[in-house]
Design a protein around this motif. Structure first.
Motif, PDB file in Angstrom:
ATOM      1  N   ILE A 297      51.990  35.772  40.953  1.00  0.00           N
ATOM      2  CA  ILE A 297      51.995  34.946  39.742  1.00  0.00           C
ATOM      3  C   ILE A 297      53.422  34.632  39.351  1.00  0.00           C
ATOM      4  N   ASP A 298      53.661  33.345  39.214  1.00  0.00           N
ATOM      5  CA  ASP A 298      54.995  32.860  38.899  1.00  0.00           C
ATOM      6  C   ASP A 298      54.962  32.242  37.520  1.00  0.00           C
ATOM      7  N   SER A 299      55.557  32.899  36.544  1.00  0.00           N
ATOM      8  CA  SER A 299      55.444  32.340  35.197  1.00  0.00           C
ATOM      9  C   SER A 299      56.445  32.996  34.281  1.00  0.00           C
ATOM     10  N   GLU A 300      56.728  32.317  33.153  1.00  0.00           N
ATOM     11  CA  GLU A 300      57.617  32.938  32.188  1.00  0.00           C
ATOM     12  C   GLU A 300      56.869  33.726  31.133  1.00  0.00           C
ATOM     13  N   LEU A 301      55.570  33.816  31.245  1.00  0.00           N
ATOM     14  CA  LEU A 301      54.814  34.639  30.300  1.00  0.00           C
ATOM     15  C   LEU A 301      55.229  36.075  30.540  1.00  0.00           C
ATOM     16  N   LYS A 302      55.736  36.690  29.470  1.00  0.00           N
ATOM     17  CA  LYS A 302      56.296  38.013  29.661  1.00  0.00           C
ATOM     18  C   LYS A 302      55.243  39.101  29.786  1.00  0.00           C
ATOM     19  N   GLY A 303      55.622  40.154  30.440  1.00  0.00           N
ATOM     20  CA  GLY A 303      54.775  41.349  30.488  1.00  0.00           C
ATOM     21  C   GLY A 303      53.671  41.306  31.519  1.00  0.00           C
ATOM     22  N   ASN A 304      53.848  40.500  32.573  1.00  0.00           N
ATOM     23  CA  ASN A 304      52.765  40.362  33.551  1.00  0.00           C
ATOM     24  C   ASN A 304      53.144  40.792  34.959  1.00  0.00           C
ATOM     25  N   GLU A 305      54.073  41.739  35.041  1.00  0.00           N
ATOM     26  CA  GLU A 305      54.379  42.249  36.365  1.00  0.00           C
ATOM     27  C   GLU A 305      53.326  43.288  36.725  1.00  0.00           C
ATOM     28  N   GLY A 306      53.059  43.415  38.013  1.00  0.00           N
ATOM     29  CA  GLY A 306      52.110  44.446  38.437  1.00  0.00           C
ATOM     30  C   GLY A 306      50.739  44.290  37.807  1.00  0.00           C
ATOM     31  N   LEU A 307      50.235  43.073  37.859  1.00  0.00           N
ATOM     32  CA  LEU A 307      48.939  42.770  37.275  1.00  0.00           C
ATOM     33  C   LEU A 307      47.818  43.501  38.022  1.00  0.00           C
ATOM     34  N   VAL A 308      46.846  43.975  37.271  1.00  0.00           N
ATOM     35  CA  VAL A 308      45.719  44.675  37.890  1.00  0.00           C
ATOM     36  C   VAL A 308      44.554  43.714  38.075  1.00  0.00           C
ATOM     37  N   TRP A 309      44.064  43.625  39.299  1.00  0.00           N
ATOM     38  CA  TRP A 309      42.908  42.773  39.602  1.00  0.00           C
ATOM     39  C   TRP A 309      41.654  43.629  39.685  1.00  0.00           C
ATOM     40  N   GLU A 310      40.603  43.148  39.033  1.00  0.00           N
ATOM     41  CA  GLU A 310      39.344  43.904  39.022  1.00  0.00           C
ATOM     42  C   GLU A 310      38.226  43.127  39.671  1.00  0.00           C
ATOM     43  N   PRO A 311      37.424  43.814  40.521  1.00  0.00           N
ATOM     44  CA  PRO A 311      36.238  43.124  41.058  1.00  0.00           C
ATOM     45  C   PRO A 311      35.145  43.118  39.989  1.00  0.00           C
ATOM     46  N   ILE A 312      34.487  42.003  39.843  1.00  0.00           N
ATOM     47  CA  ILE A 312      33.402  41.878  38.867  1.00  0.00           C
ATOM     48  C   ILE A 312      32.109  41.668  39.639  1.00  0.00           C
ATOM     49  N   PRO A 313      31.027  42.310  39.442  1.00  0.00           N
ATOM     50  CA  PRO A 313      30.805  43.291  38.387  1.00  0.00           C
ATOM     51  C   PRO A 313      30.957  44.748  38.795  1.00  0.00           C
ATOM     52  N   ASN A 314      31.190  45.024  40.073  1.00  0.00           N
ATOM     53  CA  ASN A 314      31.136  46.432  40.470  1.00  0.00           C
ATOM     54  C   ASN A 314      32.496  47.091  40.541  1.00  0.00           C
ATOM     55  N   LYS A 315      32.816  47.868  39.531  1.00  0.00           N
ATOM     56  CA  LYS A 315      34.119  48.527  39.520  1.00  0.00           C
ATOM     57  C   LYS A 315      34.285  49.512  40.665  1.00  0.00           C
ATOM     58  N   ASN A 316      33.193  50.211  41.018  1.00  0.00           N
ATOM     59  CA  ASN A 316      33.352  51.220  42.069  1.00  0.00           C
ATOM     60  C   ASN A 316      33.298  50.625  43.464  1.00  0.00           C
ATOM     61  N   SER A 317      32.947  49.335  43.524  1.00  0.00           N
ATOM     62  CA  SER A 317      32.987  48.689  44.820  1.00  0.00           C
ATOM     63  C   SER A 317      34.391  48.160  45.037  1.00  0.00           C
ATOM     64  N   GLN A 318      34.814  48.044  46.273  1.00  0.00           N
ATOM     65  CA  GLN A 318      36.144  47.488  46.500  1.00  0.00           C
ATOM     66  C   GLN A 318      36.069  46.029  46.898  1.00  0.00           C
ATOM     67  N   VAL A 319      34.854  45.509  47.009  1.00  0.00           N
ATOM     68  CA  VAL A 319      34.706  44.107  47.387  1.00  0.00           C
ATOM     69  C   VAL A 319      33.857  43.364  46.370  1.00  0.00           C
ATOM     70  N   SER A 320      34.150  42.085  46.220  1.00  0.00           N
ATOM     71  CA  SER A 320      33.385  41.253  45.315  1.00  0.00           C
ATOM     72  C   SER A 320      33.720  39.796  45.578  1.00  0.00           C
ATOM     73  N   CYS A 321      32.821  38.900  45.137  1.00  0.00           N
ATOM     74  CA  CYS A 321      33.133  37.462  45.218  1.00  0.00           C
ATOM     75  C   CYS A 321      34.082  37.087  44.087  1.00  0.00           C
ATOM     76  N   VAL A 322      33.927  37.783  42.962  1.00  0.00           N
ATOM     77  CA  VAL A 322      34.655  37.412  41.755  1.00  0.00           C
ATOM     78  C   VAL A 322      35.702  38.461  41.420  1.00  0.00           C
ATOM     79  N   TRP A 323      36.937  38.017  41.240  1.00  0.00           N
ATOM     80  CA  TRP A 323      38.036  38.916  40.868  1.00  0.00           C
ATOM     81  C   TRP A 323      38.702  38.385  39.610  1.00  0.00           C
ATOM     82  N   VAL A 324      39.044  39.293  38.695  1.00  0.00           N
ATOM     83  CA  VAL A 324      39.628  38.888  37.419  1.00  0.00           C
ATOM     84  C   VAL A 324      40.869  39.710  37.104  1.00  0.00           C
ATOM     85  N   ALA A 325      41.888  39.014  36.606  1.00  0.00           N
ATOM     86  CA  ALA A 325      43.057  39.709  36.092  1.00  0.00           C
ATOM     87  C   ALA A 325      43.296  39.162  34.689  1.00  0.00           C
TER      88      ALA A 325
END
Lengths: 678, 317
Positions: A297-325
């Motif tokens: 992510i390239d941006s001047e919005l502060k505080g976004n280093e090391g963003l965490v990406w989460e799979p939706i809806p299964n947190k305990n799964s490591q794979v998903s179609c949908v990922w959200v940060a």
């Protein structure tokens, strides 16, 4: 236990049966003594042979024989002839048992056990298998044993494929052979084995399976094989990014919780108390490895280093179609920021089947951060009043541009030709269920492959008509065709900006929220969510939905109307737990509490959340209610609802309402009534 | 043609089976080794008909315990060898009577956990037969005993997923043909461990709903096979776990099950006018339970035990 016609037994039959029972009892008890006393004399072993001849299912006797074999092998000279003799006897006993019951698990396993001691030849085993395949070509024990022998002897997949050829040519109505064929062929294709290129092989297989389907359309043997071929034709192994929010070239307005004066009817306004907005990536298949190293992510919005990406809806799964940060912003820092996202610049995003994401994609959007002007109002949200017509010039619709999934795929031509050829074949098949169903699927596939906007959507009328025909032709599966019809309908609605905008509105009272109206459409299924990520208010009332499966990707959703549907339980709403923006939910006039069978219990992200249940204040005070309403508890406590409607459900009542107010203390409106103390 | 469930007749049929005199027919002796399964089928049916009190709890429980082997596993009957098949039934029977506390949980769970193989699969006993049925048994049993952490759940799940076929179904081992019984086991195991997202629900749902025979309304176990009441459980429970049960015609299936009853002597058979047995009696009643037939208590589709029994276990520490 199976296949015995019911007849009253005659006295002479009962007497004979009782006599046989006495004999068997005696045999069994003698055997048990030998087994427990570890007696492995010839006589004792012969007894077990007799026992297994009468009752090949006596599993302890098979165990005993293995112990007897091991005992004898330990006592004799290591002479291959002696060993052979012992093991040969075992094979003979197995064969005799199988003649009694060729589905005996114990017998087949005993044979495998003997073979694992390095005995018998492939020839022998294949001959044995021939015998059993002739008796019953669907005997899955025999087929499994065949795979075992093939592996043990390293027979080639090509040879085994030829065997399925022979079986099918002999009789196409052999699902077991088609299944085996699919396993072998997919392996050979995956290896890129000589002579197994998909662009040649798949069209050949279509021709081959036609014999099964066209000869006898009601015979299911070829149906599922054909569907697999279609999947191979349509779906690309390498994962692709289907859509994102925000999308390329869009502008969004970010604010704190509250109202903006004169908010835009051209862009999406996103208000958040938490000071972050979702970045959504929607892939065409489940992938893993989405992280701050593979998505930059390239941006001047502060505080976004090391963003965490989460799979939706299964947190305990490591794979998903949908990922959200979640990207942070500070609303008291009004400004305009360009944000550039690069997906897959470095390797690491991999599909669940092991294929790498290798089409790096870059998109840019603009975020306008505004300060809040007024305090947020807690007026009730209406689903009927306060709406403005969608502005045709609204920029949000540009976000409908879904990426051309197939431009990354090189050998596109054979796929299109294969589909076209199949459409032709099935188009002339006389009225049959499988004919119509396959044609509908083929036309859907064709639609999915269309990239030219001018011809997008032309097939949907025919597809919808086919499903209508099927609902009448095969009424037992009415609901299946209904669901497919709903999916096709939603694909049609979202196939162009023009058709989608007919269902869009703006909700004036909440910063011109983007509202999608899909009510009164007999929808039984949700689909095309990847094209609806920008929707903030969704009206699905007066439909036939029984689950919110799919809605979890709609991270911008703050208002959802599901009234007058067929929701049976809160577990059916589990996907909403992931829609953290949700403030307004209407599930009134559904079937919650009406049914004793819960069909969505195990689809919840954590069906065994029992250990977490009752650990918070609500749980400690009301353990009984928490277990009684466990699914409502799980859904509601994860959300921050301000407005909820539950009237018109069997579960509704004083007890449930007061429970809800404990679980959702910040709720302002319940069933249209303002709650005191908020 | 039957228009109702003759529960009283089935009750009498089951109680007769469990009493002394029926034990000595040839059919009974030949199934001696799986009496533990038979007891589970009979007792669960009684529980679903709210008649569990008709049997002597002490008698049943003490007999069950005589079947426990020094390894911790249970045998199909006293004196036989232990196997996971009967270990699960034993644990399920004790769960029905709320008597799990008499078990040495360490012992039983160690027996099962010790049967997990390197690749995540499970053997049925020390002789090494591998089958996804045993994966289900291990997961179901250890879950009831709250000892799932004794096995490598991730590997167990991955092994089950490796048995997924291109038609969306599951077989007994990788590459094996899809079969409704195996599908129930795999889907059940994935359900209990919270892994149903590894199932292609639409694909499998269509394969499963096509098990319904247009004529009789009954369900078969795989394509081009005859309908059989036992699939009213295996296909139906699978459909319910993946929320696709609305894809079959429930009323027709109810009729097929009711028509398979022996209206005079009680019991249910594999199909109308065939010989009844305890196996099909259980699956018929369990199927009716899932179809919300009045007068039958609700059964859990994953654990194959009444929901109130499962909730009692899951909702207490």
């Amino acid at each position: 236990m199976h296949g015995r016609p019911r007849n009253a037994s005659k006295p002479e039959e009962e007497a004979a049966s009782a006599a046989k029972a006495v004999q068997l009892r005696s045999l069994q008890s003698q055997f048990m003594t030998n087994h427990h006393d570890k007696i492995y004399t010839n006589e004792a072993i012969e007894l077990s042979t007799k026992l297994l001849e009468i009752n090949p299912e006596a599993y302890t006797a098979w165990n005993y024989r293995k112990l007897a074999v091991e005992d004898r092998l330990a006592r004799i000279e290591p002479d291959p002839n002696l060993v052979s003799a012992i093991l040969d006897e075992e094979l003979r006993v197995v064969e005799s048992a199988l003649r009694q019951n060729f589905k005996s698990y114990g017998a087949w396993h005993h044979r495998k056990w003997v073979l694992s001691k390095g005995h018998s030849s492939v020839g022998n085993e294949l001959r044995l298998l021939e015998k059993f395949q002739k008796l019953d070509s669907r005997n899955f024990h025999a087929w499994n044993y065949r795979r075992f022998v093939v592996e043990l002897t390293n027979r080639s997949e090509q040879d085994e494929l030829q065997y399925t050829d022979d079986m099918i040519n002999n009789n196409f109505s052999n699902y077991s052979a088609w299944h085996n064929r699919s396993v072998l062929l997919s392996s050979l294709l995956a290896q890129n084995a000589d002579g197994f290129m998909p662009n040649i092989k798949i069209p050949e297989e279509y021709d081959f399976v036609h014999s099964a389907i066209f000869t006898e359309p009601d015979d299911q043997s070829g149906w599922f094989y054909h569907l697999w071929l279609l999947d191979q034709t349509l779906n690309v192994e390498t994962p692709l990014l289907t859509s994102s929010w925000p999308s390329h070239g869009s502008s969004i307005i970010l604010s704190g919780a509250g109202c903006l004066s004169g908010s835009s009817s051209m862009f999406t306004t996103f208000c958040s108390e938490s000071g972050s907005f979702p970045l959504i990536l929607y892939f065409d298949q489940a992938v893993g490895g989405v992280s701050s190293s593979t998505v930059t992510i390239d941006s001047e919005l502060k505080g976004n280093e090391g963003l965490v990406w989460e799979p939706i809806p299964n947190k305990n799964s490591q794979v998903s179609c949908v990922w959200v940060a979640r990207l942070k912003y500070v609303s008291s820092d009004p400004c305009e920021y360009k944000v550039k996202i690069r997906v897959g610049n470095s390797p690491g995003i991999v599909s669940s089947r092991g294929y790498n994401f290798n089409a790096p994609y870059e998109f840019v959007f603009t975020a306008h951060v505004h300060d809040t002007v007024e305090d947020s109002q807690e007026g009730i949200v209406s689903w009927t009043d306060g709406f403005d017509i969608w502005d045709a010039k609204s920029k949000d619709l540009n976000s409908l541009v879904t990426l051309d999934r197939l431009n990354a795929e090189m050998d596109f031509k054979w796929r299109q030709e294969a589909i076209d050829s199949e459409v032709e074949c099935f188009g002339i098949l006389p009225d049959s269920k499988i004919g119509k169903l396959t044609l509908a699927r083929l036309l859907m596939a064709r639609e999915a492959m269309v990239s030219d906007d001018a011809v997008k959507g032309v097939h949907y009328e025919e597809i919808l008509q086919l499903y209508n025909d099927l609902m009448a032709l095969d009424s037992s599966h009415y609901q299946y065709y209904k669901d497919e019809h709903s999916k096709a309908f939603l694909h049609k609605v979202t196939s162009s900006s023009e058709s989608l905008s007919r269902h869009l509105l703006r909700y004036r009272d909440m910063n011109n929220l983007v509202c999608l109206r899909l009510n009164n459409l007999s929808l039984s299924r949700i689909a095309s969510v990847e094209k609806l990520l920008f929707v903030q208010m969704l009206d699905l009332s007066h439909n036939e939905l029984h689950s919110t499966e799919g809605l979890e990707a709609m991270q911008l959703l703050s208002c959802l109307n599901l009234s007058h549907n067929r929701i049976r339980s809160f577990s059916a709403l589990d996907s909403l737990r992931h829609v953290k923006q949700l403030k307004v939910l209407d599930v009134s006039h559904n079937h919650i509490g009406k049914h004793s069978v819960d069909t969505t219990r195990y689809l919840c992200s954590s069906p065994l959340s029992n250990s977490e249940l009752g650990q918070d204040d609500v749980g400690k005070q009301n353990p009984g209610l928490v277990t009684k309403y466990w699914d409502a508890y799980c859904v509601l406590r994860d959300l921050n609802l301000k407005q909820l409607d539950i009237a018109g459900n069997e579960i509704a009542g004083e007890e449930f309402s007061s429970f809800v107010l404990q679980v959702v203390p910040k709720l302002v409106w319940l069933d249209g009534q303002k709650k005191l103390g908020n | 043609m039957a228009d109702k469930l003759v529960a009283d007749k089935h009750l009498r049929y089951i109680l007769n089976l469990m009493a002394e005199k029926k034990k000595e027919s040839f059919e009974s002796v030949v199934m001696d080794h799986l009496r533990m399964n038979g007891a589970y089928w009979g007792l669960t049916t009684l529980a679903l008909l709210d008649k569990l009190g008709s049997v002597s709890e002490d008698e049943v429980v003490s007999w069950v315990m005589t079947c426990q082997h020094e390894s911790g596993g249970f045998a199909g009957n006293t004196g036989h060898d232990p196997h996971v098949l009967y270990t699960l039934s034993a644990v399920q029977i004790l769960a029905l009577f709320d008597k799990l506390n008499i078990l040495d949980v360490e012992k039983v769970s160690n027996y099962i956990a010790g049967l997990q193989n390197e690749d995540g699969s499970f053997s049925g006993d020390i002789w090494g037969e591998v089958d996804t049925r045993f994966s289900y048994i291990a997961i179901c049993c250890l879950s009831i005993l709250k000892c799932l952490d004794k096995i490598n759940v991730k590997k167990a799940v991955d092994y089950i997923v490796s048995c997924k076929n291109l038609d969306g179904g599951f077989g007994c081992s990788p590459g094996a043909e899809s079969h409704a019984g195996q599908i129930f086991c795999c889907v059940g195991a994935l359900a209990i461990t919270g892994n149903l997202h590894r199932v292609d629900k639409d694909l499998l749902g269509w394969w499963l709903c096509e098990r319904q025979d247009y004529e009789s309304g009954g369900l078969n176990g795989r394509p081009e096979k005859l309908p059989d009441v036992c699939y009213s459980w295996w296909v139906l429970s699978s459909l319910i776990m993946i929320d696709r049960v609305h894809w079959i015609e429930k009323a027709k299936l109810v009729k097929f099950i009711l028509d398979s009853q022996d209206m005079d002597n009680g019991g249910i058979s594999d199909r109308p006018s065939y010989t009844v047995d305890i196996f099909h009696t259980y699956f018929g009643v369990a199927g009716l339970s899932l179809l919300e037939y009045p007068g039958v208590k609700t059964i859990d589709p994953a654990y194959a035990l009444p929901v109130h029994v499962i909730n009692r276990i899951l909702f207490t520490k």
